[in-house]
Scaffold this active site. Structure first.
Site, PDB file in Angstrom:
ATOM      1  N   ASN A   1       0.853  -1.196   0.000  1.00 14.25           N
ATOM      2  CA  ASN A   1       0.000   0.000   0.000  1.00 14.25           C
ATOM      3  C   ASN A   1       0.886   1.243   0.000  1.00 14.25           C
ATOM      4  O   ASN A   1       2.117   1.144  -0.020  1.00 14.25           O
ATOM      5  CB  ASN A   1      -0.953  -0.025   1.207  1.00 14.25           C
ATOM      6  CG  ASN A   1      -0.186  -0.026   2.507  1.00 14.25           C
ATOM      7  OD1 ASN A   1       0.501   0.920   2.846  1.00 14.25           O
ATOM      8  ND2 ASN A   1      -0.278  -1.134   3.249  1.00 14.25           N
TER       9      ASN A   1
ATOM     10  N   LYS B   1       8.872 -16.782 -10.834  1.00 14.17           N
ATOM     11  CA  LYS B   1       8.116 -15.677 -11.416  1.00 14.17           C
ATOM     12  C   LYS B   1       6.927 -16.197 -12.232  1.00 14.17           C
ATOM     13  O   LYS B   1       7.097 -17.106 -13.060  1.00 14.17           O
ATOM     14  CB  LYS B   1       9.053 -14.854 -12.300  1.00 14.17           C
ATOM     15  CG  LYS B   1       8.430 -13.585 -12.793  1.00 14.17           C
ATOM     16  CD  LYS B   1       9.381 -12.808 -13.684  1.00 14.17           C
ATOM     17  CE  LYS B   1       8.626 -11.641 -14.303  1.00 14.17           C
ATOM     18  NZ  LYS B   1       9.242 -11.155 -15.503  1.00 14.17           N
TER      19      LYS B   1
ATOM     20  N   LYS C   1     -12.387   0.299  16.343  1.00 15.73           N
ATOM     21  CA  LYS C   1     -11.064  -0.363  16.359  1.00 15.73           C
ATOM     22  C   LYS C   1     -10.492  -0.376  17.778  1.00 15.73           C
ATOM     23  O   LYS C   1      -9.859  -1.334  18.202  1.00 15.73           O
ATOM     24  CB  LYS C   1     -10.093   0.353  15.422  1.00 15.73           C
ATOM     25  CG  LYS C   1     -10.238  -0.117  13.988  1.00 15.73           C
ATOM     26  CD  LYS C   1      -9.278   0.538  13.014  1.00 15.73           C
ATOM     27  CE  LYS C   1      -9.684   0.142  11.598  1.00 15.73           C
ATOM     28  NZ  LYS C   1      -9.068   0.913  10.547  1.00 15.73           N
TER      29      LYS C   1
HETATM   30  O1  PMT Z   1       3.147   6.109   6.464  1.00 18.64           O
HETATM   31  P1  PMT Z   1       2.484   7.428   6.135  1.00 18.64           P
HETATM   32  O2  PMT Z   1       2.466   7.715   4.663  1.00 18.64           O
HETATM   33  O3  PMT Z   1       3.055   8.566   6.946  1.00 18.64           O
HETATM   34  O4  PMT Z   1       0.948   7.299   6.536  1.00 18.64           O
HETATM   35  C1  PMT Z   1       0.617   7.117   7.880  1.00 18.64           C
HETATM   36  C2  PMT Z   1      -0.618   6.206   8.045  1.00 18.64           C
HETATM   37  C3  PMT Z   1      -1.834   6.867   7.405  1.00 18.64           C
HETATM   38  C4  PMT Z   1      -0.357   4.861   7.406  1.00 18.64           C
HETATM   39  C5  PMT Z   1      -0.794   6.039   9.586  1.00 18.64           C
HETATM   40  O5  PMT Z   1      -1.031   7.307  10.166  1.00 18.64           O
HETATM   41  C6  PMT Z   1      -1.963   5.122   9.925  1.00 18.64           C
HETATM   42  O6  PMT Z   1      -3.104   5.517  10.045  1.00 18.64           O
HETATM   43  N1  PMT Z   1      -1.656   3.809  10.091  1.00 18.64           N
HETATM   44  C7  PMT Z   1      -2.654   2.758  10.353  1.00 18.64           C
HETATM   45  C8  PMT Z   1      -3.307   2.328   9.089  1.00 18.64           C
HETATM   46  C9  PMT Z   1      -4.598   1.537   9.323  1.00 18.64           C
HETATM   47  O7  PMT Z   1      -5.655   2.000   9.145  1.00 18.64           O
HETATM   48  O8  PMT Z   1      -4.452   0.399   9.820  1.00 18.64           O
HETATM   49  P2  PMT Z   1      -5.662  -0.623  10.136  1.00 18.64           P
HETATM   50  O9  PMT Z   1      -6.976  -0.017  10.246  1.00 18.64           O
HETATM   51  O10 PMT Z   1      -5.505  -1.704   9.146  1.00 18.64           O
HETATM   52  O11 PMT Z   1      -5.211  -1.118  11.539  1.00 18.64           O
HETATM   53  C10 PMT Z   1      -5.537  -0.500  12.764  1.00 18.64           C
HETATM   54  C11 PMT Z   1      -4.379  -0.653  13.704  1.00 18.64           C
HETATM   55  O12 PMT Z   1      -4.010  -2.022  13.866  1.00 18.64           O
HETATM   56  C12 PMT Z   1      -3.114   0.046  13.222  1.00 18.64           C
HETATM   57  O13 PMT Z   1      -2.481   0.538  14.363  1.00 18.64           O
HETATM   58  C13 PMT Z   1      -2.301  -1.076  12.584  1.00 18.64           C
HETATM   59  O14 PMT Z   1      -0.905  -0.827  12.645  1.00 18.64           O
HETATM   60  C14 PMT Z   1      -2.681  -2.269  13.445  1.00 18.64           C
HETATM   61  N2  PMT Z   1      -2.682  -3.549  12.708  1.00 18.64           N
HETATM   62  C15 PMT Z   1      -3.514  -3.764  11.672  1.00 18.64           C
HETATM   63  C16 PMT Z   1      -3.529  -4.979  11.031  1.00 18.64           C
HETATM   64  C17 PMT Z   1      -2.667  -5.996  11.468  1.00 18.64           C
HETATM   65  N3  PMT Z   1      -2.641  -7.164  10.874  1.00 18.64           N
HETATM   66  N4  PMT Z   1      -1.835  -5.758  12.480  1.00 18.64           N
HETATM   67  C18 PMT Z   1      -1.836  -4.560  13.122  1.00 18.64           C
HETATM   68  O15 PMT Z   1      -1.043  -4.354  14.054  1.00 18.64           O
END
Ligand code: PMT
Length: 398
Positions: free
Chosen positions: A211, A290, A339
């Site tokens: 992403n 590949k 969340k």
């Molecule tokens: O990297 P940049 O370009 O500066 O952008 C920053 C950002 C927008 C990526 C950052 O600020 C941000 O919001 N990161 C979280 C992205 C997200 O929405 O993640 P999520 O909704 O999939 O997960 C929620 C939380 O669980 C996050 O803290 C994520 O790190 C964590 N997670 C999610 C999935 C997973 N399998 N393991 C996790 O730990």
């Protein structure tokens, strides 16, 4: 927008050395962060750079002479040093270090340094033999013992063509040292673990699902935590960013790699901040070789759910204080609160994808037990500093 050095007064001393030209960039960086910069040059510096350059960049008259008639009371050394929160001398020549180590007051800058009531940092710059000379070693040891901050020098190719220690640190590195100096040590003694960037889930040896996370938000937080005095480990997906000074970085690619790296460190962490945009799914049938287009038909890609790293850490007995992020394109509050509930973490930081993904700036809303706390839009570095302050308050670290 808020700048990181708003209201801070820095006297920048420039001494004679070829690295003096880099001080111009340093002034620009300090001013851009909101610092009031007062430049004082030695006579030697004037052989390499002109006061006019520094006056234009700092927006203030430059002082070189102890007897400068512009000071009505003829006390430039007292007046200028009393107004400072920090004196930084960059470049600091061998001669200047020797004079300060011996308490000499034979020009304006040395006199200001002797008369100061604020901290002093020096960024040595000289030929490698001069740096290694026992006399310089003695002087630097004396300065360190007197509480002077010694920044560098770095090693590398020198203006004289020789290679070795004695290069002045780059202006960006000196700016970081100044920022760290002004950051309250709210997380002293704390162990902070972070994730940042995207993950990359292989489809075949050269292709994958990823992403647009740049890593900037997570790296800014790692830097702010380190500057707040924490021991910081940053588990990073593939990004094109330099490791913040003083931060231990562990590079990973996939969500499974990230989970393993995090779990190896989580037990020792006081605070875990999950900023990474972790792929929700990985490819179950990743190809060993590949994938070829001429095999006939579209290759089937089977997806399997990745483990939730944040929820896993939050479920640890005696685990760290956990902070999650939520990037949404709409309904920020509802999704972020959901969340927080689902992952059982005390603090979720919400941001809209259109505000936060990729760029240098962001807009954050913090959701915790005390309610909803929107922060004004700002650069990711400024927001990182504010978020670290909030975390320090919630964890009782300050
Ligand atoms: O990297 P940049 O370009 O500066 O952008 C920053 C950002 C927008 C990526 C950052 O600020 C941000 O919001 N990161 C979280 C992205 C997200 O929405 O993640 P999520 O909704 O999939 O997960 C929620 C939380 O669980 C996050 O803290 C994520 O790190 C964590 N997670 C999610 C999935 C997973 N399998 N393991 C996790 O730990």
């Amino acid at each position: 927008m808020t700048m990181e050095l708003n209201g801070k007064r820095v006297v920048l001393g420039i001494t004679g050395g070829i690295a003096a030209y880099k001080a111009a960039e340093l002034v620009r960086l300090l001013v851009r962060q909101g610092a009031e910069v007062q430049v004082a040059m030695t006579e030697g510096a004037g052989h390499f750079v002109t006061a006019t350059t520094f006056q234009a960049l700092s927006g203030r008259p430059v002082f070189t002479d102890q007897w400068d008639a512009r000071m009505p009371n003829a006390m430039a050394h007292i007046d200028l040093s009393r107004q400072a929160d920090l004196i930084l001398v960059a470049p600091a020549s061998a001669d200047f270090l020797a004079r300060v180590a011996h308490g000499l007051a034979d020009d304006l800058l040395a006199t200001m340094v002797l008369a100061r009531d604020c901290p002093l940092m020096v960024a040595p710059a000289m030929n490698r033999q001069m740096w290694e000379n026992p006399a310089t070693r003695r002087n630097v040891a004396q300065l360190a013992a007197d509480g002077v901050g010694i920044l560098g020098p770095a090693s590398g190719e020198q203006a004289c063509g020789e290679i070795g220690a004695g290069r002045m640190l780059e202006p960006e590195e000196l700016l970081e040292a100044v920022l760290a100096f002004f950051t309250p040590k709210l997380l002293a003694g704390k162990n902070v673990l972070l994730t940042a960037g995207p993950t990359f889930e292989a489809v075949d040896p050269v292709r994958g699902i990823t992403n647009l996370s740049s890593g900037r938000m997570g790296y800014a937080l790692a830097r702010a935590a380190q500057q707040a005095g924490a021991e910081v480990t940053l588990v990073s997906g593939p990004v094109a960013l330099a490791t913040p000074a003083g931060v231990t970085r562990v590079d990973v690619r996939s969500a499974l790699d990230m989970q393993a790296a995090v779990m190896a460190k989580a037990g020792a962490a006081d605070i875990f901040i999950a900023v990474a945009a972790v792929a929700d799914y990985r490819v179950a049938n990743a190809a060993e070789h590949k994938l070829k287009k001429d095999l006939g038909g579209v290759p089937p890609i089977e997806l399997v759910e990745n483990p939730d790293i944040l929820a896993g850490v939050a479920a640890l007995e005696n685990g760290p204080f956990c902070v999650g992020f939520a990037a949404e394109s709409q309904n920020l509050e509802a999704y972020a609160q959901a969340k927080r509930q689902k992952k059982q973490v005390p603090l979720i930081v919400g941001n809209l994808i259109q505000d936060g993904f990729g760029g240098d700036d962001n807009r954050l809303v913090l959701f915790d037990d005390n309610g909803v706390h929107p922060l004004p839009p700002a650069s990711k570095s400024v927001l990182a500093r504010q978020l670290i302050e909030h975390i320090a308050t919630l964890t009782g670290a300050n």
